[in-house]
Write a protein that holds these residues in place. Structure first.
Motif: not given
Ligand code: ATP
Length: 138
Positions: A5-7, A25-27, A34-36, A73-75, A122-124
């Protein structure tokens, strides 16, 4: 299945040239808001304020009443399937300067349509479209 769960926030600034929206830009390479992760005992909005501060250095954040939407989403993490839910709010800041943390590789302030294009998932993008559909002047 692992549940996460994030917000987060669709964070914008009012500039003389219109509203601009903040993307990070995420790693793993994607561009998103922005979320976490929600920490124990935190409300969604408390998480957002903390994450915005930690991830951007921005401390003045004003939530827009009435906008709250969930993205799902699922990952795969270490071979395990994660189901993730992220609650997003719409919020304004007067601050332009961003100091990103080690958790991100970059940031950008973009006009609505450019941000929509830049978002990786797409979800974003669908979430961002809801901002316009809600009648908010983008
Ligand atoms: P947080 O910012 O919540 O701490 P995080 O940096 O740990 O999150 P996410 O951004 O949720 O992680 O990314 C985790 C995985 O999910 C990555 O492999 C990313 O590519 C994938 N992902 C992120 N956002 C989506 C989305 N909207 N739909 C599908 N996959 C996603």
């Amino acid at each position: 299945m692992i549940e996460e769960r994030s917000a987060g926030a669709i964070l914008y600034r009012n500039t003389p040239h219109g509203r601009t929206y903040l993307l990070l830009n995420y790693p793993s390479g994607h561009w998103d808001f922005v979320k976490g992760n929600i920490e124990k005992g935190e409300s969604f909005k408390e998480t957002v304020l903390r994450e915005v501060r930690e991830e951007t250095g921005i401390t003045d954040v004003n939530f827009v009443n009435g906008f709250e939407n969930k993205v799902e989403y699922h990952y795969q993490r270490d071979g395990k399937l994660v189901h993730k839910e992220v609650v997003f709010f719409l919020a304004e800041t007067p601050t332009e300067e961003v100091r990103i943390s080690h958790e991100h590789q970059g940031f950008v302030w973009l006009r609505f349509d450019d941000a929509l294009q830049k978002l990786t998932y797409k979800t974003a993008q669908n979430l961002m479209k809801k901002v316009r559909e809600s009648g908010f002047q983008t």
